[in-house]
Design a protein around this motif. Structure first.
Motif, PDB file in Angstrom:
ATOM      1  N   GLU A   3       0.826  -1.214   0.000  1.00 22.08           N
ATOM      2  CA  GLU A   3       0.000   0.000   0.000  1.00 22.08           C
ATOM      3  C   GLU A   3       0.858   1.262   0.000  1.00 22.08           C
ATOM      4  OE1 GLU A   3      -3.366   1.075  -0.940  1.00 22.08           O
ATOM      5  OE2 GLU A   3      -3.153  -1.026  -0.339  1.00 22.08           O
ATOM      6  N   GLU A   8      -1.547   5.661  12.265  1.00 22.44           N
ATOM      7  CA  GLU A   8      -2.367   6.100  11.132  1.00 22.44           C
ATOM      8  C   GLU A   8      -1.437   6.625  10.078  1.00 22.44           C
ATOM      9  OE1 GLU A   8      -6.563   7.263  13.269  1.00 22.44           O
ATOM     10  OE2 GLU A   8      -5.083   8.816  12.900  1.00 22.44           O
ATOM     11  N   LEU A  18      -4.375   4.276   6.276  1.00 21.30           N
ATOM     12  CA  LEU A  18      -4.518   2.970   6.931  1.00 21.30           C
ATOM     13  C   LEU A  18      -4.576   3.171   8.437  1.00 21.30           C
ATOM     14  CD1 LEU A  18      -1.767   0.961   4.978  1.00 21.30           C
ATOM     15  CD2 LEU A  18      -4.205   1.136   4.431  1.00 21.30           C
ATOM     16  N   ARG A  19      -5.527   2.521   9.072  1.00 22.32           N
ATOM     17  CA  ARG A  19      -5.588   2.512  10.536  1.00 22.32           C
ATOM     18  C   ARG A  19      -5.007   1.167  10.979  1.00 22.32           C
ATOM     19  NH1 ARG A  19      -5.967   5.271  15.337  1.00 22.32           N
ATOM     20  NH2 ARG A  19      -7.170   4.138  16.852  1.00 22.32           N
ATOM     21  N   ARG A  35      -5.883  -1.826   2.406  1.00 19.80           N
ATOM     22  CA  ARG A  35      -6.874  -0.744   2.379  1.00 19.80           C
ATOM     23  C   ARG A  35      -8.285  -1.314   2.596  1.00 19.80           C
ATOM     24  NH1 ARG A  35      -6.144   4.249   1.529  1.00 19.80           N
ATOM     25  NH2 ARG A  35      -4.024   3.846   0.823  1.00 19.80           N
ATOM     26  N   GLY A  65      -9.040  -3.897   4.308  1.00 23.27           N
ATOM     27  CA  GLY A  65      -9.186  -4.405   5.677  1.00 23.27           C
ATOM     28  C   GLY A  65      -8.725  -5.841   5.827  1.00 23.27           C
ATOM     29  N   VAL A 105      -5.571  -4.059  10.130  1.00 25.96           N
ATOM     30  CA  VAL A 105      -5.347  -2.910   9.251  1.00 25.96           C
ATOM     31  C   VAL A 105      -6.689  -2.582   8.614  1.00 25.96           C
ATOM     32  CG1 VAL A 105      -4.003  -1.975   7.338  1.00 25.96           C
ATOM     33  CG2 VAL A 105      -3.027  -3.797   8.746  1.00 25.96           C
ATOM     34  N   ASN A 106      -7.159  -1.382   8.854  1.00 24.31           N
ATOM     35  CA  ASN A 106      -8.486  -0.945   8.393  1.00 24.31           C
ATOM     36  C   ASN A 106      -9.575  -1.970   8.735  1.00 24.31           C
ATOM     37  OD1 ASN A 106      -7.431   1.411   7.532  1.00 24.31           O
ATOM     38  ND2 ASN A 106      -7.847   1.130   5.362  1.00 24.31           N
TER      39      ASN A 106
END
Ligand SMILES: Cc1cc2nc3c(=O)[nH]c(=O)nc-3n(C[C@H](O)[C@H](O)[C@H](O)COP(=O)(O)OP(=O)(O)OC[C@H]3O[C@@H](n4cnc5c(N)ncnc54)[C@H](O)[C@@H]3O)c2cc1C
Length: 457
Positions: free
Chosen positions: A206, A340, A344-345, A374, A376, A393-394
């Motif tokens: 990503e 963050e 992306l979280r 992205r 998830g 991730v997401n």
């Protein structure tokens, strides 16, 4: 085999009148707050070398860098009725555990009955790099973040050396400011240590998709100067030119001031499972500087460099210091962090073994999509039928549900180690960031020795 700090074993409430906390970061402040929460009525003094502490350090590689957060927004909220005496802009330079004093670089001497060591860690500065040159940065505190932000506003091309959490966040900020960015790391994937192989692979894809030029599997060899800025020469002879270079190659515990105090500072201050510092009495350590056995996972003492861990360690260390008739529980916490970047979280809870010792489950939130990170993804780590780690991730909702269960599960603790206290070895003093944390003061700086404490506070 001997357990040091023998008076801890009495189980009696400590007769503490003054607690000194050295370090005003997350761990130090949490310790001070917890002392009050537990009813400690004596004096609490927090000494810190940063004039603008306490603040939210993770903001330094996020909002403060991109300009989404002002410096004052990064302040750490501290209850103002706790009667904490703040001694800022003072650096501890010596601990004398026999006289129970800490000497500051102002030549002031602070007495204590109980001491909390919470001096964190400082970024490592690459060997041979000149300090204070325009365009060369490390990132640790608000001052660094502010200086880097100013450089980034003028920059066209930025090189980030080190693809760990902080390096990737810096790269994300650089791209958010629409600057070219080159990210260099000796490993083949970004943040592989913290995220594990699977999540790290998806995140790396990503980051590349976002336009960051990745130079992975390459080591930095030399720094040269050219007319426009700097040139990094890599181990394959290739060159990366940039007008701003940010080094995020790791950190080293801030323990210089403990030299000669009889404390083991090999990669952090060695503590027992209650965060009590071995070799000295009535001294606890917390946060990134503490190396302790987290009995939830292993009897081997290790450091954890995370915000939530610093908070929880600060609280646990305060409880140990005040130890009443009831022995305090070991500081068996669940490490966790978030980040963050690049939209992306990223969330991590528990242990993420990178040695293949755990079984993996991978659950894609939207299996049809190619941009897995992205869209998830959730990666679980299991050992002996128990979930020991989780990386999301997401995938905020799924992550939160499972992480809550992990946190609620009663811990199965391993046996504490029998410490054999060895004579402390000198700490490895690799170069740390030359950026001054506090402005230098004039006047002589004497070294004090026992019996010389003139200006005792
Ligand atoms: C840029 C950056 C971004 C980060 N982002 C995240 C994140 O997203 N998530 C996460 O979980 N963690 C993150 N971390 C890590 C997290 O901030 C640390 O784990 C946490 O701050 C540790 O708290 P601490 O109190 O142990 O140490 P620190 O926050 O380092 O505080 C120690 C304080 O003691 C002071 N000090 C040091 N030596 C002395 C001395 N001799 N005398 C007096 N004072 C002294 C230091 O200047 C500092 O103010 C980040 C760290 C950095 C640097």
């Amino acid at each position: 085999m001997a357990r040091f700090g023998g008076s801890w074993d009495t189980g009696q409430r400590r007769n503490l009148r003054r607690v000194l906390v050295v370090g005003g970061g997350r761990a130090g402040v949490a310790a001070a707050e917890e002392l009050r929460r537990r009813g400690f009525g004596g004096e609490i003094v927090v000494m810190c070398d940063e004039p603008d502490a306490p603040y939210d350090r993770p903001s330094c590689s996020k909002g403060v860098l991109t300009g989404h957060k002002r410096l004052r927004d990064a302040r750490m909220p501290v209850q103002d009725d706790l009667a904490i005496h703040w001694e800022m802009d003072r650096r501890a330079v010596q601990l004398d555990p026999v006289e129970r004093v800490v000497v500051a670089d102002t030549e002031e001497v602070y007495r204590y009955d109980g001491l909390v060591i919470a001096t964190g860690a400082r970024p490592i500065w690459p060997e041979g790099w000149p300090g204070g040159e325009p365009g060369l940065h490390a990132l640790h505190g608000l001052t660094d973040a502010w200086q880097l932000r100013r450089s980034l506003r003028r920059a066209r091309r930025v090189a980030v050396l080190g693809g760990g959490l902080t390096g990737c966040e810096v790269a994300g900020a650089v791209r958010a400011m629409a600057r070219d960015c080159v990210l260099i790391d000796s490993k083949q994937q970004l943040m592989s240590q913290g995220l594990g192989e699977v999540a790290s692979r998806y995140v790396t894809e990503e980051v590349a998709r976002d336009g960051v030029q990745l130079r992975l599997g390459r080591r930095f060899r030399r720094l040269d100067r050219n007319r426009r800025g700097w040139v990094l020469v890599l181990d394959d002879g290739s060159e990366v030119a940039a007008d701003v270079v940010v080094a995020t190659i790791g950190e080293r515990p801030d323990t210089r001031w403990l030299a000669g105090a009889g404390v083991d500072v090999t990669d952090g201050v060695l503590c027992d499972e209650h965060l009590r510092v071995l070799g000295v009495e009535d001294v606890v350590a917390a946060g990134t500087v503490a190396r302790w056995p987290n009995l939830r996972y292993s009897p081997r003492p290790r450091r954890v460099g995370q915000w939530i861990a610093a908070l929880e360690q600060g609280r646990a260390a305060a409880a140990s210091l005040l130890r009443s008739d009831h022995p305090s529980r070991p500081a068996a916490l669940v490490p966790r962090f978030w980040s963050e970047q690049f939209g992306l979280r990223i969330q991590v809870c528990g242990e993420v073994p990178t040695d293949g010792s755990a079984e993996l489950t991978v659950s894609r939130q939207r299996p049809g999509r190619r941009d897995t990170a992205r869209a998830g993804v959730l990666v679980g780590y299991h050992r002996g039928g128990e979930q020991i780690g989780l990386v999301g991730v997401n995938a905020v909702r799924a992550f939160t549900t499972t992480a809550r269960m992990m946190l609620a599960a009663p811990p199965r603790l391993v046996e504490p180690p029998e410490f054999v206290f060895e004579q402390p070895r000198p700490a490895p003093h690799a170069p740390v960031s030359p950026a001054p944390v506090s402005p230098p003061r004039g006047g002589p700086r004497e070294r004090f020795s026992t019996g010389q404490y003139a200006a005792v506070r």
